[in-house]
Design a protein around this motif. Sequence first.
Motif, PDB file in Angstrom:
ATOM      1  N   SER A  61       0.636  -1.036   0.136  1.00 37.84           N
ATOM      2  CA  SER A  61      -0.038   0.125   0.058  1.00 37.84           C
ATOM      3  C   SER A  61       0.906   1.430  -0.031  1.00 37.84           C
ATOM      4  O   SER A  61       0.326   2.232  -0.569  1.00 37.84           O
ATOM      5  N   GLU A  62       2.280   1.029   0.642  1.00 35.82           N
ATOM      6  CA  GLU A  62       3.000   2.423   0.538  1.00 35.82           C
ATOM      7  C   GLU A  62       3.354   2.774  -0.920  1.00 35.82           C
ATOM      8  O   GLU A  62       3.656   4.051  -0.924  1.00 35.82           O
ATOM      9  N   PHE A  63       3.006   1.957  -1.755  1.00 35.21           N
ATOM     10  CA  PHE A  63       3.493   2.155  -3.259  1.00 35.21           C
ATOM     11  C   PHE A  63       2.729   3.295  -3.630  1.00 35.21           C
ATOM     12  O   PHE A  63       3.024   3.869  -4.474  1.00 35.21           O
ATOM     13  N   PHE A  64       1.319   3.520  -3.260  1.00 33.12           N
ATOM     14  CA  PHE A  64       0.244   4.383  -3.724  1.00 33.12           C
ATOM     15  C   PHE A  64       0.203   5.491  -3.022  1.00 33.12           C
ATOM     16  O   PHE A  64      -0.705   6.233  -3.259  1.00 33.12           O
ATOM     17  N   PHE A  65       1.084   5.821  -1.631  1.00 35.61           N
ATOM     18  CA  PHE A  65       0.838   7.037  -0.888  1.00 35.61           C
ATOM     19  C   PHE A  65       1.275   8.090  -1.693  1.00 35.61           C
ATOM     20  O   PHE A  65       0.295   9.102  -1.907  1.00 35.61           O
ATOM     21  N   LEU A  66       2.029   8.534  -2.271  1.00 33.26           N
ATOM     22  CA  LEU A  66       2.316   9.655  -3.087  1.00 33.26           C
ATOM     23  C   LEU A  66       1.755  10.071  -4.324  1.00 33.26           C
ATOM     24  O   LEU A  66       1.141  10.966  -4.326  1.00 33.26           O
ATOM     25  N   PRO A  67       1.348   8.762  -5.000  1.00 29.36           N
ATOM     26  CA  PRO A  67       0.327   9.090  -6.334  1.00 29.36           C
ATOM     27  C   PRO A  67      -0.849   9.642  -5.509  1.00 29.36           C
ATOM     28  O   PRO A  67      -1.476  10.659  -6.205  1.00 29.36           O
ATOM     29  N   LEU A  68      -1.802   9.171  -4.601  1.00 32.87           N
ATOM     30  CA  LEU A  68      -2.928   9.322  -4.020  1.00 32.87           C
ATOM     31  C   LEU A  68      -2.895  10.705  -3.415  1.00 32.87           C
ATOM     32  O   LEU A  68      -3.781  11.572  -3.333  1.00 32.87           O
ATOM     33  N   MET A  69      -1.752  11.173  -2.707  1.00 32.40           N
ATOM     34  CA  MET A  69      -1.582  12.330  -2.295  1.00 32.40           C
ATOM     35  C   MET A  69      -1.475  13.517  -3.243  1.00 32.40           C
ATOM     36  O   MET A  69      -1.903  14.567  -3.049  1.00 32.40           O
ATOM     37  N   ALA A  70      -0.637  13.168  -4.205  1.00 35.02           N
ATOM     38  CA  ALA A  70      -0.627  14.181  -5.362  1.00 35.02           C
ATOM     39  C   ALA A  70      -2.060  14.317  -6.101  1.00 35.02           C
ATOM     40  O   ALA A  70      -2.406  15.424  -6.383  1.00 35.02           O
ATOM     41  N   ARG A  71      -2.829  13.109  -5.953  1.00 31.92           N
ATOM     42  CA  ARG A  71      -4.202  13.215  -6.647  1.00 31.92           C
ATOM     43  C   ARG A  71      -4.982  14.307  -5.793  1.00 31.92           C
ATOM     44  O   ARG A  71      -5.954  15.240  -6.275  1.00 31.92           O
ATOM     45  N   LEU A  72      -5.057  13.941  -4.388  1.00 33.89           N
ATOM     46  CA  LEU A  72      -5.639  15.032  -3.479  1.00 33.89           C
ATOM     47  C   LEU A  72      -5.352  16.503  -3.505  1.00 33.89           C
ATOM     48  O   LEU A  72      -5.890  17.627  -3.833  1.00 33.89           O
ATOM     49  N   PHE A  73      -4.016  16.740  -3.727  1.00 31.61           N
ATOM     50  CA  PHE A  73      -3.377  17.924  -3.915  1.00 31.61           C
ATOM     51  C   PHE A  73      -3.996  18.683  -5.228  1.00 31.61           C
ATOM     52  O   PHE A  73      -4.369  19.966  -5.157  1.00 31.61           O
ATOM     53  N   ALA A  74      -3.974  17.920  -6.012  1.00 33.26           N
ATOM     54  CA  ALA A  74      -4.597  18.443  -7.438  1.00 33.26           C
ATOM     55  C   ALA A  74      -6.052  18.732  -7.541  1.00 33.26           C
ATOM     56  O   ALA A  74      -6.361  19.616  -7.937  1.00 33.26           O
ATOM     57  N   LEU A  75      -6.601  17.760  -6.942  1.00 32.55           N
ATOM     58  CA  LEU A  75      -8.132  18.112  -6.523  1.00 32.55           C
ATOM     59  C   LEU A  75      -8.462  19.430  -5.800  1.00 32.55           C
ATOM     60  O   LEU A  75      -9.265  20.151  -6.548  1.00 32.55           O
ATOM     61  N   LEU A  76      -7.902  19.579  -4.861  1.00 36.94           N
ATOM     62  CA  LEU A  76      -7.918  20.790  -4.183  1.00 36.94           C
ATOM     63  C   LEU A  76      -7.285  22.090  -4.842  1.00 36.94           C
ATOM     64  O   LEU A  76      -8.143  22.961  -5.054  1.00 36.94           O
ATOM     65  N   HIS A  77      -6.269  21.946  -5.574  1.00 33.64           N
ATOM     66  CA  HIS A  77      -5.943  23.216  -6.444  1.00 33.64           C
ATOM     67  C   HIS A  77      -6.664  23.371  -7.458  1.00 33.64           C
ATOM     68  O   HIS A  77      -6.906  24.549  -7.868  1.00 33.64           O
ATOM     69  N   THR A  78      -7.385  22.310  -8.200  1.00 39.19           N
ATOM     70  CA  THR A  78      -8.295  22.665  -9.341  1.00 39.19           C
ATOM     71  C   THR A  78      -9.613  23.367  -8.737  1.00 39.19           C
ATOM     72  O   THR A  78      -9.913  24.376  -9.530  1.00 39.19           O
ATOM     73  N   ARG A  79     -10.020  22.798  -7.473  1.00 45.55           N
ATOM     74  CA  ARG A  79     -11.241  23.530  -6.933  1.00 45.55           C
ATOM     75  C   ARG A  79     -10.743  24.843  -6.876  1.00 45.55           C
ATOM     76  O   ARG A  79     -11.761  26.020  -6.978  1.00 45.55           O
ATOM     77  N   PHE A  80      -9.735  25.247  -6.193  1.00 49.21           N
ATOM     78  CA  PHE A  80      -9.174  26.855  -6.117  1.00 49.21           C
ATOM     79  C   PHE A  80      -9.199  27.547  -7.258  1.00 49.21           C
ATOM     80  O   PHE A  80      -9.794  28.674  -7.313  1.00 49.21           O
ATOM     81  N   ALA A  81      -8.636  26.783  -8.506  1.00 49.36           N
ATOM     82  CA  ALA A  81      -8.613  27.836  -9.613  1.00 49.36           C
ATOM     83  C   ALA A  81      -9.945  27.737 -10.275  1.00 49.36           C
ATOM     84  O   ALA A  81     -10.035  28.932 -10.710  1.00 49.36           O
ATOM     85  N   SER A  82     -10.777  26.841 -10.120  1.00 51.96           N
ATOM     86  CA  SER A  82     -12.162  26.955 -10.764  1.00 51.96           C
ATOM     87  C   SER A  82     -12.814  28.089  -9.872  1.00 51.96           C
ATOM     88  O   SER A  82     -13.695  28.974 -10.642  1.00 51.96           O
ATOM     89  N   HIS A  83     -12.600  28.153  -8.833  1.00 54.05           N
ATOM     90  CA  HIS A  83     -13.383  29.235  -7.880  1.00 54.05           C
ATOM     91  C   HIS A  83     -12.838  30.392  -8.242  1.00 54.05           C
ATOM     92  O   HIS A  83     -13.884  31.568  -8.552  1.00 54.05           O
ATOM     93  N   ARG A  84     -11.602  30.701  -8.491  1.00 57.87           N
ATOM     94  CA  ARG A  84     -11.203  32.281  -8.988  1.00 57.87           C
ATOM     95  C   ARG A  84     -11.550  32.335 -10.476  1.00 57.87           C
ATOM     96  O   ARG A  84     -12.113  33.666 -10.644  1.00 57.87           O
ATOM     97  N   LEU A  85     -11.717  31.425 -11.184  1.00 59.62           N
ATOM     98  CA  LEU A  85     -12.123  31.539 -12.616  1.00 59.62           C
ATOM     99  C   LEU A  85     -13.762  32.009 -12.720  1.00 59.62           C
ATOM    100  O   LEU A  85     -14.096  32.988 -13.411  1.00 59.62           O
ATOM    101  N   GLY A  86     -14.555  31.478 -11.726  1.00 61.60           N
ATOM    102  CA  GLY A  86     -16.044  31.540 -11.653  1.00 61.60           C
ATOM    103  C   GLY A  86     -16.275  32.732 -11.105  1.00 61.60           C
ATOM    104  O   GLY A  86     -17.056  33.539 -11.511  1.00 61.60           O
ATOM    105  N   MET A  87     -15.459  33.512 -10.114  1.00 69.43           N
ATOM    106  CA  MET A  87     -15.620  34.822  -9.646  1.00 69.43           C
ATOM    107  C   MET A  87     -15.390  35.668 -10.532  1.00 69.43           C
ATOM    108  O   MET A  87     -16.359  36.800 -10.686  1.00 69.43           O
ATOM    109  N   ALA A  88     -14.351  35.616 -11.206  1.00 68.90           N
ATOM    110  CA  ALA A  88     -14.213  36.647 -12.426  1.00 68.90           C
ATOM    111  C   ALA A  88     -15.099  36.495 -13.453  1.00 68.90           C
ATOM    112  O   ALA A  88     -15.595  37.508 -13.879  1.00 68.90           O
ATOM    113  N   LEU A  89     -15.805  35.502 -13.789  1.00 65.52           N
ATOM    114  CA  LEU A  89     -16.821  35.267 -14.843  1.00 65.52           C
ATOM    115  C   LEU A  89     -18.019  35.999 -14.358  1.00 65.52           C
ATOM    116  O   LEU A  89     -18.828  36.737 -14.969  1.00 65.52           O
TER     117      LEU A  89
END
Length: 392
Positions: A61-89
């Motif tokens: 299971s430790e083999f998937f720790f970094l990939p899944l943490m990277a996925r969580l970071f990307a998910l939160l980062h995408t939500r933040f970027a979408s919020h900024r874009l939505g506010m501008a629109l």
Amino acid sequence: MPLSNVVDEEGFLVVHESRSYKSEVFRETLSGILLVERRNLPAQAMLWLVMVLAATRMPNSEFFFLPLMARLFALLHTRFASHRLGMALERGKRIRKQLAYAVFAMLLGGASWGFVLAAVMSDPVLHPARLILGGGTLVGASLITAIVGPAYRLLFAFLAGFVSSTVLGMWLWEASMLLPATFGTLCLSLIFLAFAYALSGQRILTSRTLVENRILSEELADSLAHAEFLAFRDPLTGLMNRRAFFECAGDYDEGQERYLLSLDLDDFKSINDRFGHAVGDKVLVKVGETIKQVQESLPAGDHCAVRLGGEEFVMLLDCSGKGCASAAAERLRCAIEGISDQLRLPGLRTTCSIGLSRWHRDTPIDEVLCNADDALYKAKARGRNRVENTAA
């Protein structure tokens, strides 16, 4: 206007695109994407959680720790970027910076999915949880490409991150798998691209329809407002018309002291005959502007200015005292006399005759208007370019 509309031979509306129209369609498309993205966030979070639970069941299971943490970071980062874009629109601002940030977020998002897929493909362990991890990755990536498909910059950024991360991960874990991994990932990306293209056409068409309906609604509202304006305004001078004059007069309180000023341009027919109707219209426009200026200079009150027709004008003065009304009439006469100097046409002379009448309580407006006209005729008979009044 962003659209130039004509009707074809069959009666259908044909829309000619402009740069601003395309921009509006793109912004509308982005708004739709962000709406779906917000609604898709719980599903993405649930998918991530399921994949984490599946990873914990894997022997390594430790083999998937970094990939899944990277996925969580990307998910939160995408939500933040979408919020900024939505506010501008929503605020109608320019979105160049916010869109570039969203493109970068999609690049990271694709890379995170590729990272997870590379981990699944590189792990030789046979386990049912591996099916969940691999299947979840393909489902999640395909959903995102379907969502952002109409915005090609976001789509290609996501696919670029997905392909590069998958190939790089496979090469790092197993160099001999580089060529098959590259081929397989490119095939997956082409499938995702075809899927996104199939879904994006209808969504772009929906955005076009929404923009066109909004523009046509605005044009209709403008047309209705213009029609309403013309119903109560003189189209040449912008003053009230005859219909509005009698409605305005009917709104006055009986106890108010007021005066009626009747104005007629002197020898206006000779201006049209000598200089042409275009010059005559310019004179009328200048007279309308002059009347508005005099009206604005009066003490606060329910004054109104009217073009009855031709070269005939009327002002209702909400003044307390004959002196105020007489001064306004004289100021107006002098200003109209100066119009000829503004137009600078040799031989042009712009003067007017003015009749002033007091509006007594309970006196019908027609009678007041007749009294003002009588005073106007006296001004004409006594040499024109003067003010006469019956305001006793």
